[in-house]
Design an enzyme around this catalytic site. Structure first.
Site, mmCIF file in Angstrom:
data_model
loop_
_atom_site.group_PDB
_atom_site.id
_atom_site.type_symbol
_atom_site.label_atom_id
_atom_site.label_comp_id
_atom_site.label_asym_id
_atom_site.label_seq_id
_atom_site.Cartn_x
_atom_site.Cartn_y
_atom_site.Cartn_z
ATOM 1 N N GLU A 55 0.864 -1.331 0.001
ATOM 2 C CA GLU A 55 -0.049 -0.176 0.023
ATOM 3 C C GLU A 55 0.914 1.133 -0.038
ATOM 4 O OE1 GLU A 55 -1.749 -2.449 3.276
ATOM 5 O OE2 GLU A 55 0.124 -2.407 2.169
ATOM 6 N N CYS A 78 -2.120 -3.535 7.716
ATOM 7 C CA CYS A 78 -1.691 -4.010 9.078
ATOM 8 C C CYS A 78 -2.158 -2.743 9.933
ATOM 9 C CB CYS A 78 -0.346 -4.038 9.067
ATOM 10 S SG CYS A 78 0.845 -2.707 8.676
ATOM 11 N N LEU A 207 22.221 -29.935 -2.678
ATOM 12 C CA LEU A 207 20.897 -29.347 -2.262
ATOM 13 C C LEU A 207 21.202 -27.792 -2.113
ATOM 14 C CD1 LEU A 207 19.685 -31.585 0.633
ATOM 15 C CD2 LEU A 207 19.192 -31.527 -1.789
#
Length: 369
Positions: A55, A78, A207
């Site tokens: 926002e 929020c 990984l």
């Protein structure tokens, strides 16, 4: 110009996804500001954890044009001070004519308070436009907030006849180069990559994301005794590139834990006497604020996660290959279900071509409550 409110919200959802891998443990959020005829004024998304929310980025771009305009935001603004000031206050100060919210924030410290604050200031708030898509956007965040554990992505590559290895155990490479590149992209957006002792012994995996992504994933090995992780493993040799956590049960001796620590590996002991308690592992990852984790393993560990209802999303690469064999491995082992589900237990099914392969993706049907 957008034709409907749904079109505007769908645009906000699309731009929100740009923050994937950059904003966690915060949720991905998008915001679009339009005038009374739905002409675009400005848009923004949450770009990085600790920085301005969606926002605020949109409001800054719009400037004085926010007066009398409409704000569409995928998630409730929020209402609390965190890394940044409350977005609800900025929304009120911007002088919007109305605010349209995709879904309410599931976090207990928000949970409707932002919406209430904006309405109390005299600004109408509409909630629920594209709610299903908006909630899916924040599903990993919601899992962390509600269950205090990360969202588990299960990834495997298999042949068209559903095999992940031949009867001799040979498995490289089932998927094509483009599919493997996609996997590296996902690795670069998750907080941890989980594998098992069998995979460590059979494949000696790194990984890591190659090239490196936005996040450096913790490399986690499920091994009740810890014996699969030795000094000659690639995981240990590359410890400076990415941390390694070995999750053991009480079967792992004090000497075994000391040996692992001497290798530079972190050890987490679960309460299980025999096998590693996977629920405790995920709770520990949640404590570390891990939001998305990736499971790359063999059928035994996949089966244990499936039996424990701990898989949230599936990414299955299907290669145009047939290998046959009654003893060839399938992706998911474990106990499994006693009968075929009467209805689909996967939802939000997506299919896309990936080189010569097809990538099948879906969410596991399971509520958070």
């Amino acid at each position: 110009m957008f034709s409907t409110d749904i079109d505007v919200m769908q645009r906000a959802i699309r731009i929100a996804r740009t923050g994937h891998g950059l904003v966690e443990p915060n949720p991905m959020v998008g915001a679009v500001i339009v005038d009374g005829e739905r002409n675009l004024i400005a848009e923004g998304y949450h770009q990085k954890f600790g920085e301005a929310h969606a926002e605020i980025n949109a409001i800054r771009l719009a400037g004085k044009a926010t007066r009398g305009a409409d704000l569409f935001v995928t998630l409730e603004p929020c209402s609390h001070f965190g890394k940044t000031p409350p977005c609800a206050d900025a929304v009120i100060a911007a002088g919007f004519r109305r605010v349209v919210v995709g879904c309410q924030d599931p976090a207990p410290h928000v949970a409707g308070q932002g919406i209430q604050r904006i309405r109390a200031a005299g600004i109408p708030v509409e909630v629920g436009i594209c709610e299903v898509e908006a909630r899916r956007l924040i599903a990993p965040f919601e899992m962390l907030m509600i269950k205090q554990r990360p969202w588990v992505h299960a990834k495997w590559a298999m042949t068209l006849d559903g095999r992940i290895a031949t009867s001799t155990g040979h498995s490289q490479w089932i998927s094509c180069e483009q599919s493997r590149a996609w996997v590296h992209q996902l690795r670069g957006r998750v907080d941890a990559i989980i594998t098992g002792s069998g995979t460590v012994r059979a494949d000696d995996p790194l990984l890591t994301a190659r090239p490196a992504g936005a996040r450096t994933a913790l490399r986690l090995v499920i091994d009740s005794t810890g014996e699969s992780v030795t000094a000659d493993r690639k995981l240990v040799k590359t410890i400076s590139q990415a941390p390694v956590l070995v999750c053991v049960s009480r079967r792992c001796s004090d000497a075994g834990k000391s040996r692992l620590s001497d290798l530079g590996v972190e050890v987490f002991e679960t309460s299980g006497e025999g096998s590693v308690d996977l629920g405790e592992v995920l709770q520990e990852l949640g404590r570390r604020r891990c939001t998305n984790v990736m499971l790359e393993a063999g059928p035994g560990l996949f089966g244990a996660f499936f039996d424990g209802e701990l898989i949230d999303e599936v990414h299955a690469f299907v290669a145009p290959k047939l290998i046959g064999g009654e003893t060839a491995l399938s992706p998911v082992g474990g106990v499994g279900l006693p009968s075929i589900p009467g209805t689909a237990n996967l939802t939000a099914f997506r299919v896309q071509a990936c080189g010569d392969d097809f990538l099948l993706e879906a969410d596991v049907c399971r509520g958070l409550s």
